[in-house]
Each structure stands twice: as structure tokens, then as C-alpha cells.
Scaffold this active site. Structure first.
Site, short mmCIF file in Angstrom:
data_model
loop_
_atom_site.label_atom_id
_atom_site.label_comp_id
_atom_site.label_asym_id
_atom_site.label_seq_id
_atom_site.Cartn_x
_atom_site.Cartn_y
_atom_site.Cartn_z
N LYS A 32 -0.94 49.98 31.63
CA LYS A 32 -2.02 50.40 32.53
C LYS A 32 -3.22 49.47 32.39
CE LYS A 32 -3.80 53.51 28.98
NZ LYS A 32 -3.84 54.90 28.48
N ARG A 130 -6.84 67.53 28.27
CA ARG A 130 -6.98 66.63 29.45
C ARG A 130 -5.86 67.03 30.41
NH1 ARG A 130 -7.67 60.51 27.21
NH2 ARG A 130 -5.46 60.68 27.65
N TYR A 260 -34.40 38.35 28.90
CA TYR A 260 -35.26 39.43 29.40
C TYR A 260 -35.95 40.18 28.26
CZ TYR A 260 -32.66 39.01 33.81
OH TYR A 260 -32.09 38.56 34.98
N MET A 308 -26.08 39.71 33.30
CA MET A 308 -24.87 39.99 34.07
C MET A 308 -23.89 38.82 34.06
SD MET A 308 -24.44 41.16 38.05
CE MET A 308 -25.46 42.61 37.88
C1 LIG Z 1 -3.16 54.82 27.18
C2 LIG Z 1 -2.09 55.76 26.81
C3 LIG Z 1 -1.18 55.47 25.78
C4 LIG Z 1 -1.33 54.27 24.88
O1 LIG Z 1 -2.15 54.63 23.80
P1 LIG Z 1 -2.56 53.58 22.65
O2 LIG Z 1 -3.41 54.36 21.74
O3 LIG Z 1 -3.27 52.48 23.35
O4 LIG Z 1 -1.28 53.13 22.04
C5 LIG Z 1 -0.13 56.33 25.57
N1 LIG Z 1 0.01 57.45 26.31
C6 LIG Z 1 -0.87 57.79 27.28
C7 LIG Z 1 -0.68 59.05 28.04
C8 LIG Z 1 -1.95 56.97 27.55
O5 LIG Z 1 -2.83 57.31 28.51
#
Ligand SMILES: *Cc1c(COP(=O)(O)O)cnc(C)c1O
Length: 381
Positions: A32, A130, A260, A308
Site C-alpha cells: 500500500k 478500527r 524564516y 516547502m
Molecule cells: C499496513 C498494514 C500492515 C503492515 O504493517 P507493518 O507494521 O508495516 O508490517 C499489515 N496489515 C494491515 C491491515 C495494514 O494496514
């Protein structure tokens, strides 16, 4: 040239190491968020050739991007609302996570539309609060899924959950969550479901908690070389180097205010270097005042606020020229700064540092099948 160089051989090594440690469980490589900023397609191809058999993504769009690139390995996508049009992912053979009765009904309706069977993984919320069905809604979800399975609209291929504190080997959460999970799986089996895949383990659990491996583990950050368990080293290799260059050098007297607000003033006569990377490129603004970069093999501090598009380095007496390389982030064995250092400077996690690296920074790939520059999602060098 600014660039992020991704060592695919390091990622291959990490995938093999995790597959070995968590075997005989299969590996779902989590790619992802553009493979945590490392480049989703290149990483996916690499890990599939080195021990992973599944890919995991958050959104259906990410899954479809994998399919569009010709990747045919099983893919699970886990973050969608009930109102999603599930037809494209079902048509593309993307497995979908399910959290509620309404959710599985919506998927089944899309499957019916297409005359196909959707492959789903029922998610149980074992405590993270979640996604996933809360325990009290699990029986209803299981029964609804079983009923749709009988009608050929869904097939429950997996049951899964996500851990609260896998990175803390002493946490009491993990065993409590696994007990709830086992209970829910037993209920699903009694109700007639036959999920071939149970999965709960992220990188930390895959490496450190064999009991949580079940049939499949879901590593993300470990593939990218970050040691996920506090106080332990498994031999993972960092893969990413972020490099910029000096645009301008100027001699300044002691007491010169920089950037800045003039939060920083040069402690003595010396030189400043301007580097054209900023928080829009993923150099966290919060790291200003603490962060260092490496120029000509020497660590030098970022002077004042990160902007930025640019930041300033106090070179002190260091002789450096416009065009010289500036290393922002590199594997430890190359001298860093490491992603863990950046995470500390910016009061965050390595995950956020990696995923913050912006689209203006082209990715270049080393190792793997062939060294090349990404033509997808990033500018070509
Ligand atoms: C991002 C994610 C992972 C990976 O977790 P890591 O701690 O990066 O290994 C696994 N399962 C789900 C559902 C995730 O959202």
C-alpha cells in the site's frame, strides 16, 4: 538531481528473510501507499520473485493498479466503504475485506451483477477498534456470509484481524487478541465456513510471534528494511537512499540568521548551502533544528526552518560546491542518516518518513531484474 534510489536486492533479501522466519505461513507483502514510498509495481514484482505469494493494499484503486501492470498474484484490498463500486475489483479478481453484513451484501450485489463469485476475507475487530466487525456482530456477519456463499455470490477465503502492539514483545494485548480471534474462527467453522487463510501478523508479529503466523503473514515495514521489534535485530536491510544536491553556496559571517523567523544563526564565520528539497518532498518540517544531512562524507546540520521546497545546511568550514551530492537518508552501513534517525528528529515513525517522500522526487531502481527508472507515478529522470 534529487532522487530516491531503491535497492530491490535489499527488498528481495527482506522478503526472503521474513518468509523463512514465518514459514510455513505464506507471505502477503503489503505494498500500500506506493509500497511505503518505494514504488509499488517494482516492489511487488521483486517480492513475488522472492518468497511472497500475496499482495496486500488498502484501496481498490491500488489493487487495480497492480492488475493494470499485469500482476496476477492474489491481492487483498481492505479499506472501502459499503458504497464502493465493487465491480471493478471483483472483475479483476481482487479479494475484498469485509467488516459488516451491509458490506458483504453490497459486495454480493456487485458479484450478482457480474455473474461471478467474490472472494472475501471476514475481518474481526479483536481490540484495535478500527476496521472489522466487533465481536457481538460477528455471528450475524458469519451467518450472512455463509448464506451468500451457498448462493455462490461470495466465497469466504480468509478470516483476519490486526494487532494493537505487535512491536512490543512484552505486550499483553497480542495473546488476548489471538484468543478472541481463535474463538471467532471456531465459530465461523461451526457455522459452515471453511476459510483456508487466517491472518493477523504484521512485520513485527511475523518476525517475533510465531504463534500469530497462522497460514499467512502481512509484513509491510520489514520489507523496507526497518527493524520492527523494539530492541531486536533480525538482519533486515534498508533499501532506500534519498539524495539531493547543493544549488548554491555562500560565505556568511558569524551570527547570520537563516530561513524564516531566523530560528537559527550561524555560530561562526562559514558557509551555507541551499538544497532544493522541502517538506513538499517529504523532508519533515518538524525535523528542523535537529536534522542532519551528509555532504562529502560529513554530517552537517540543517540550519533553521525547512521550507516547502528547500532547506539550508550550515557547512561550517566544509568546502562544498554547487552540484555536490547531499545525502538525506541512506542505509546505516552507508553512513545514514537512517530512517530511524529521521523518525526521531520528526517525532514520528519510519512509515511516515517513507510515505512522505513526494512525487517530485523520481525513484530509481537498483538490482532486481534490471536497473531502471520508474515511468509510473513519478517523473522520469
Ligand atoms: C499496513 C498494514 C500492515 C503492515 O504493517 P507493518 O507494521 O508495516 O508490517 C499489515 N496489515 C494491515 C491491515 C495494514 O494496514
Amino acid at each position: 538531481m534529487s532522487e530516491a534510489i531503491v535497492d530491490l536486492d535489499a527488498i528481495a533479501h527482506n522478503a526472503e528473510l521474513i518468509a523463512h522466519r514465518s514459514g510455513p505461513a505464506a507471505v502477503m507483502a503489503v505494498v500500500k501507499a506506493d509500497a511505503f514510498g518505494h514504488g509499488m509495481i517494482e516492489v511487488a514484482r521483486t517480492v513475488l520473485a522472492h518468497g511472497a505469494s500475496w499482495l496486500g493494499v488498502a484501496t481498490a484503486q491500488e489493487a487495480l493498479r497492480l492488475r493494470a501492470a499485469g500482476i496476477t498474484a492474489p491481492v487483498l484490498s481492505w479499506l472501502h466503504g459499503v458504497g464502493t463500486d465493487f465491480r471493478s475489483p471483483i472483475r479483476a479478481d481482487v479479494d475484498l475485506s469485509v467488516s459488516s453484513v451491509a458490506h458483504v451484501n453490497a459486495i454480493a450485489a456487485c458479484a450478482a451483477d457480474l455473474g461471478r463469485t467474490a472472494s472475501v476475507h471476514l475481518k474481526l475487530d479483536t481490540g484495535l477498534s478500527r476496521g472489522g466487525a466487533p465481536e457481538r456482530q460477528w455471528p450475524a456477519l458469519v451467518r450472512a456470509a455463509r448464506n451468500l456463499e451457498r448462493h455462490g455470490l461470495v466465497r469466504v477465503r480468509g478470516v483476519w484481524s490486526h494487532l494493537i502492539s505487535a512491536d512490543d514483545p512484552d505486550s499483553a494485548h497480542t495473546s488476548a487478541q489471538l484468543a478472541r480471534f481463535d474463538h471467532a474462527v471456531a465459530f465461523a467453522r461451526e457455522a459452515g465456513l471453511d476459510p483456508e487463510l487466517r491472518h493477523v501478523a504484521n512485520s513485527a508479529a511475523a518476525l517475533n510471534s510465531p504463534r500469530s503466523a497462522y497460514e499467512l503473514v502481512r509484513p509491510g515495514i520489514g520489507l523496507y528494511g526497518v527493524e520492527p521489534v523494539a530492541g531486536r535485530r533480525f538482519g533486515l536491510r534498508a533499501a532506500l537512499t534519498l539524495r539531493g544536491h547543493i544549488l548554491l553556496v555562500k560565505d556568511v559571517p558569524a551570527g547570520t540568521g537563516v530561513s524564516y523567523g531566523h530560528d537559527y544563526a550561524t555560530p561562526r564565520d562559514g558557509r551555507l548551502a541551499l538544497v532544493p528539497l522541502g517538506y513538499a518532498d517529504g523532508v519533515p518540517r518538524l525535523a528542523g533544528g535537529r536534522a542532519q544531512v551528509r555532504i562529502g562524507g560529513r554530517r552537517r546540520p540543517i540550519a533553521g526552518r525547512i521550507a516547502m521546497d528547500q532547506f539550508v545546511v550550515d557547512l561550517g568550514a566544509l568546502a562544498a560546491q554547487p552540484g555536490d551530492d547531499v545525502v538525506l537518508l541512506a542505509p546505516e552501513q552507508h553512513g545514514g542518516p537512517t530512517v530511524d534517525e529521521w523518525a526521531q528528529w520528526a517525532r514520528t515513525l519510519p512509515h511516515e518518513i517513507f510515505t512522505g517522500i513526494g512525487d517530485r522526487v523520481p525513484r530509481r531502481y537498483l538490482g532486481g531484474a534490471a536497473a531502471h527508472t520508474s515511468t509510473e507515478g513519478n517523473t522520469v529522470v
